[in-house]
Design a protein around this motif. Sequence first.
Motif, PDB file in Angstrom:
ATOM      1  N   ILE A 356       3.390   2.165   0.122  1.00 43.70           N
ATOM      2  CA  ILE A 356       2.029   2.686   0.087  1.00 43.70           C
ATOM      3  C   ILE A 356       2.039   4.040  -0.591  1.00 43.70           C
ATOM      4  O   ILE A 356       2.838   4.923  -0.253  1.00 43.70           O
ATOM      5  N   VAL A 357       1.159   4.196  -1.572  1.00 41.21           N
ATOM      6  CA  VAL A 357       1.005   5.475  -2.257  1.00 41.21           C
ATOM      7  C   VAL A 357      -0.460   5.875  -2.217  1.00 41.21           C
ATOM      8  O   VAL A 357      -1.356   5.032  -2.113  1.00 41.21           O
ATOM      9  N   GLU A 358      -0.718   7.168  -2.282  1.00 42.23           N
ATOM     10  CA  GLU A 358      -2.100   7.655  -2.290  1.00 42.23           C
ATOM     11  C   GLU A 358      -2.617   7.744  -3.711  1.00 42.23           C
ATOM     12  O   GLU A 358      -1.879   8.015  -4.654  1.00 42.23           O
ATOM     13  N   GLY A 359      -3.895   7.520  -3.830  1.00 41.50           N
ATOM     14  CA  GLY A 359      -4.547   7.608  -5.126  1.00 41.50           C
ATOM     15  C   GLY A 359      -6.027   7.796  -4.968  1.00 41.50           C
ATOM     16  O   GLY A 359      -6.550   7.894  -3.847  1.00 41.50           O
ATOM     17  N   GLU A 360      -6.725   7.809  -6.072  1.00 45.67           N
ATOM     18  CA  GLU A 360      -8.167   8.047  -6.022  1.00 45.67           C
ATOM     19  C   GLU A 360      -8.931   6.865  -5.465  1.00 45.67           C
ATOM     20  O   GLU A 360     -10.023   7.014  -4.925  1.00 45.67           O
ATOM     21  N   LYS A 361      -8.381   5.664  -5.645  1.00 48.41           N
ATOM     22  CA  LYS A 361      -9.078   4.477  -5.143  1.00 48.41           C
ATOM     23  C   LYS A 361      -8.068   3.455  -4.670  1.00 48.41           C
ATOM     24  O   LYS A 361      -6.872   3.527  -4.998  1.00 48.41           O
ATOM     25  N   ASN A 362      -8.564   2.494  -3.917  1.00 53.25           N
ATOM     26  CA  ASN A 362      -7.703   1.418  -3.450  1.00 53.25           C
ATOM     27  C   ASN A 362      -7.347   0.490  -4.624  1.00 53.25           C
ATOM     28  O   ASN A 362      -8.232   0.080  -5.383  1.00 53.25           O
ATOM     29  N   ALA A 363      -6.072   0.178  -4.770  1.00 52.75           N
ATOM     30  CA  ALA A 363      -5.662  -0.694  -5.867  1.00 52.75           C
ATOM     31  C   ALA A 363      -4.301  -1.301  -5.561  1.00 52.75           C
ATOM     32  O   ALA A 363      -3.500  -0.743  -4.806  1.00 52.75           O
ATOM     33  N   VAL A 364      -4.064  -2.463  -6.153  1.00 54.52           N
ATOM     34  CA  VAL A 364      -2.744  -3.092  -6.092  1.00 54.52           C
ATOM     35  C   VAL A 364      -1.990  -2.686  -7.351  1.00 54.52           C
ATOM     36  O   VAL A 364      -2.327  -3.119  -8.456  1.00 54.52           O
ATOM     37  N   LEU A 365      -1.025  -1.809  -7.202  1.00 54.01           N
ATOM     38  CA  LEU A 365      -0.237  -1.396  -8.361  1.00 54.01           C
ATOM     39  C   LEU A 365       0.807  -2.448  -8.727  1.00 54.01           C
ATOM     40  O   LEU A 365       1.142  -2.621  -9.901  1.00 54.01           O
ATOM     41  N   ARG A 366       1.324  -3.141  -7.736  1.00 55.64           N
ATOM     42  CA  ARG A 366       2.238  -4.246  -7.997  1.00 55.64           C
ATOM     43  C   ARG A 366       2.170  -5.209  -6.813  1.00 55.64           C
ATOM     44  O   ARG A 366       2.387  -4.806  -5.664  1.00 55.64           O
TER      45      ARG A 366
END
Length: 437
Positions: A356-366
């Motif tokens: 789990i990483v933080e970011g500006e929006k919810n997304a599946v990076l992989r």
Amino acid sequence: MKRIFTVALTLLFAGSVFPFSGCAWGGRVKADVTVEGVVVGGLTYAEAERAVREKIAGGLAPLTVCAPSGNVTFAYPEISFTDDVSALVRRAKRGDRLAARIRRNWAEAERRLEEICAQNARQAVNAELTFSAKGFEYSAGENGVRCDYNALLSDTARALREGGETVMLRCGEYAPEITEESLRARTQALSEFTTYYDGDNRPRSHNIALAAERVSGTVLEPNAEFSFNAAVGKRTAENGFEEATVIQDGEFAKGIGGGVCQTSTTLFNAALRAGMKITESRNHSLAISYVPYSLDAMVSEYSDLKFVNPYAFPVYILARAEGDGVKFEFFGMPDGLRYETESRILLRVKPPEAKIVEGEKNAVLRAEKEGIASESYLLVYNGDGKLLSRTLIRRDSYAAVQGIYQVAPSEEEPPAGEEDGDYGISPHGEGEFELFG
């Protein structure tokens, strides 16, 4: 009186060939004698012979050879004669009405009849096959014509001997060694296989189509080996390929030639179904979605797809990539067997716990993927549908993939199950996740 004709096909002098005796050359014919209707009584023997032979020559029947290219007539003096006139005039008695024995001769018969045969004979023209990336083109062959020279010679001898005036050249057509029908029989469909992709992904679609184009039009001779890398060339910008997503060291990355492995995989499956002998193939490090497990064919600078044509006839390969699909077709002489493939999963391995990483929006990076151990088989059936053999093609393993999820600071839980289409991740059946390779 009955005239008797005989023949000899050798050049003979136009004088008597029959024995005579007891008369001098300077004597005269007895009174009131006719030979062949010519009054020769009182003439010297030489005068009588000359007069009778002039009559014979003037009425000597010609011989016509009837042929498809046109009739040819042969007459005196090419057709000559021999006779027994010398003996007749010397032995004639007063008042005799005599008929000569005449033999028509044709010294040049063999040569002239050969010429006629040559004029009417015709060599057969083989049908031809042209194959390219556009497909097959056939040019029809042409039948040949044979002339029966021996029969013509025999018929001519009989006609000359029996007083016949016409002979027929016997001709017959024959098919060429290679006919259009035989070419079509040798270029029947052996197999076809299609896989699908996102046609809107232009760089990847371009690479798939370019690789397919490089293979299409291939003719694989008996016992020859095909190499995908040799046919397609290096996946470089200089060779026309573009950057797209690839699998590299078990990770998704950008690389020149992304998508080419889908072309090689599609070709691999078509080759298996055509009965080709696979000599080199390798699986991807990660599972792909467009074919079952252990039926993919990863290609790279260090890995190739190779197969041999095991048949005693050429095999032809066509490819077409358009819209959202790439298709390969094999053509040749069917061997009466049907080839199919089978994929089996041997083991499933759960992926590592998602990151789990933080970011500006919810997304599946992989997206996460389970690991797979699998094997594939080639099944061979006869024409009645009976299974003849089931042979292992390959046994493989595909690595598990740890999922990476990005969450906004306000989110406490990761967006489990969501997928980002920008990464081409599209579950397509159990355990099959990835559109790249």
